[in-house]
Motif scaffolding. Sequence first.
Motif, PDB file in Angstrom:
ATOM      1  N   VAL A 291      12.443  -2.692   4.234  1.00 23.11           N
ATOM      2  CA  VAL A 291      12.729  -2.195   2.856  1.00 23.11           C
ATOM      3  C   VAL A 291      11.559  -2.455   1.868  1.00 23.11           C
ATOM      4  O   VAL A 291      11.030  -1.535   1.134  1.00 23.11           O
ATOM      5  N   ILE A 292      10.708  -3.670   1.891  1.00 20.75           N
ATOM      6  CA  ILE A 292       9.488  -4.050   1.121  1.00 20.75           C
ATOM      7  C   ILE A 292       8.552  -3.230   1.402  1.00 20.75           C
ATOM      8  O   ILE A 292       7.761  -2.514   0.645  1.00 20.75           O
ATOM      9  N   ALA A 293       8.110  -2.860   2.728  1.00 18.93           N
ATOM     10  CA  ALA A 293       7.284  -1.836   3.349  1.00 18.93           C
ATOM     11  C   ALA A 293       7.235  -0.539   2.826  1.00 18.93           C
ATOM     12  O   ALA A 293       6.335   0.128   2.862  1.00 18.93           O
ATOM     13  N   TYR A 294       8.666  -0.091   2.549  1.00 17.54           N
ATOM     14  CA  TYR A 294       8.652   1.390   2.248  1.00 17.54           C
ATOM     15  C   TYR A 294       8.735   1.608   0.514  1.00 17.54           C
ATOM     16  O   TYR A 294       8.683   2.556   0.082  1.00 17.54           O
ATOM     17  N   ILE A 295       8.867   0.082  -0.252  1.00 15.06           N
ATOM     18  CA  ILE A 295       8.884   0.407  -1.512  1.00 15.06           C
ATOM     19  C   ILE A 295       7.872   1.424  -2.401  1.00 15.06           C
ATOM     20  O   ILE A 295       8.053   2.061  -3.075  1.00 15.06           O
ATOM     21  N   PRO A 296       6.322   1.114  -1.820  1.00 17.29           N
ATOM     22  CA  PRO A 296       5.279   1.890  -2.405  1.00 17.29           C
ATOM     23  C   PRO A 296       5.398   3.323  -2.382  1.00 17.29           C
ATOM     24  O   PRO A 296       4.987   4.100  -3.041  1.00 17.29           O
ATOM     25  N   PHE A 297       6.306   3.856  -1.426  1.00 23.50           N
ATOM     26  CA  PHE A 297       6.748   5.153  -1.359  1.00 23.50           C
ATOM     27  C   PHE A 297       7.496   5.947  -1.992  1.00 23.50           C
ATOM     28  O   PHE A 297       7.723   6.946  -2.332  1.00 23.50           O
ATOM     29  N   GLY A 298       8.563   4.720  -2.745  1.00 26.09           N
ATOM     30  CA  GLY A 298       9.614   5.275  -3.436  1.00 26.09           C
ATOM     31  C   GLY A 298       9.377   5.049  -4.982  1.00 26.09           C
ATOM     32  O   GLY A 298      10.187   5.464  -5.744  1.00 26.09           O
TER      33      GLY A 298
END
Lengths: 260, 260
Positions: free
Chosen positions: A96-103
């Motif tokens: 989830v942390i890895a995807y945060i910058p995309f969101g």
Amino acid sequence: MNRLHRFFALLALWTLLAPVGMLVSLSIGSGWSYPRLLPDRIDLLPWRVFFASRDGIVTALLHSTMMSLLVSASSTLLGLVAGRSLRKHASLWLRVIAYIPFGVSPMVIGTCLYDLEVHLGVAGRMMGVLMAQFIFAFGFSTVLFCELWNTRTDRLESLVIELGGSRWSIWRHAIWPYAHRLILVSLLQTALYSWLDYGLISVLGGGNVPSITLTLYSYIREGSVNQAAQSGLVLMLPPVVGFAVSMSLLRPRHDGEKTN
Amino acid sequence: MSVPLPTSAPMDFVTPEVPRSVLQLRKIAHQFGSKIVLRNVSLDVFSGETLVILGDSGCGKTTLLNISAGRMEPTSGEVLIDQKSLASQSVRERRIIYLDQESLLFDHLNVFENVAFSLRLAHRPRDEVNRRVGEILRSVELEDHAQHSSWQLSGGQRQRTAFARAILANPKVLLLDEPFCSLDGRSRASMQELYIKLRADFQMTSVFVTHDVKEALRVGSRFAMMRDGMLKTYPSRQAFMEDESTGVSDEIRFWRETSE
């Protein structure tokens, strides 16, 4: 159907090329005022003036290039390692942390980071901008490389060792042949991200970190048509090259048929 | 009338050759969470033999092979290779090669280089590499495909390449996990024949896992049956065939009834 297809292809090509053509003509024309259809003079003089100007365009170019190289190299290298460990020790919250910058919008993250960077003494400095850009680029690389580390790479690694290979052989025969395209794509994409970034540089750089995007906007604001067009073309060049390189990298390798 | 033995010459006592145990499993137990997969499995694999392990899908055969190869740690028990604990040896020292149904080849290398892989890693002289790879490619009937890329090969050819590569690596034990199950009937029969030939030519020691009774009888020199994580070894082919639980008698009955 074929004609319709050709029509839409030409329309798409026109839509893509027309603004570029406009930018090129703006960048080489001088004395172009309404209602004239063509500029008074068309030559490379505006470009010579552009690069010789004392507006700091060369400094901005060097800064942007350096930041792109640093962000892409560091995020690709660390993303490769992080993608592997994320894949091996997969836990949901890490993903989830890895995807945060995309969101989240870069401006929001930039604003959130601002206080921290002031505290660390890097706000308004290149290091602060690099840190923020790295967060996005690293997230992208990590997610990209997660797909690389699958059971096939695990098995290939085991096979190389079983056949008497060293760590170097593992890298050369089990990882690089399957990873080199992703590595190059990651290098390109993260470099482009940094190259085209405006939000983080303007929020965290505080006007002290020159970049080609900031220069472009300043020319637009002050109505310098020639320079704005030239900055736009300089800004566009790496994405166009990157796009062409990515396309050639992502093209399927094999077009032969199986023999039996 | 008995002939007296000469008293001057010492008597030669010829001791029968005792087969050497290459791979030993000692009370191996394994569980995934609360699910028990292997229960107290003990086993000896002797030099030059093919021990076939027959069993239904999900009975623990692959887990047993993974543990034998050192790719998984058992919950309890010990694996010995040449009387030495597997855990105390590096993967290279173990010289165990694992082949499964998806023949794993290095896609960036051609057939010749795939087969020559272990010799290249061992820095063998070029003449020796050419000679040995040429010989083995002839044995597996791939001499005409030496320069082909792996993606140009059929499933059977890929499997032959993987076999040739494994044999040239001179493994102590070859672990085969249903290696031919993805092949069509004809290729499968031809691979079984080839396997029997190679076993004789190269004195291979192997553990061959399959769920196919006919394949087991064809390639096996000793037999074991796995069910619910427990392993039963048979003292002879006859004992294996006579045991109702192996399914051999069902197979014989089926073919008898079909042919009548």
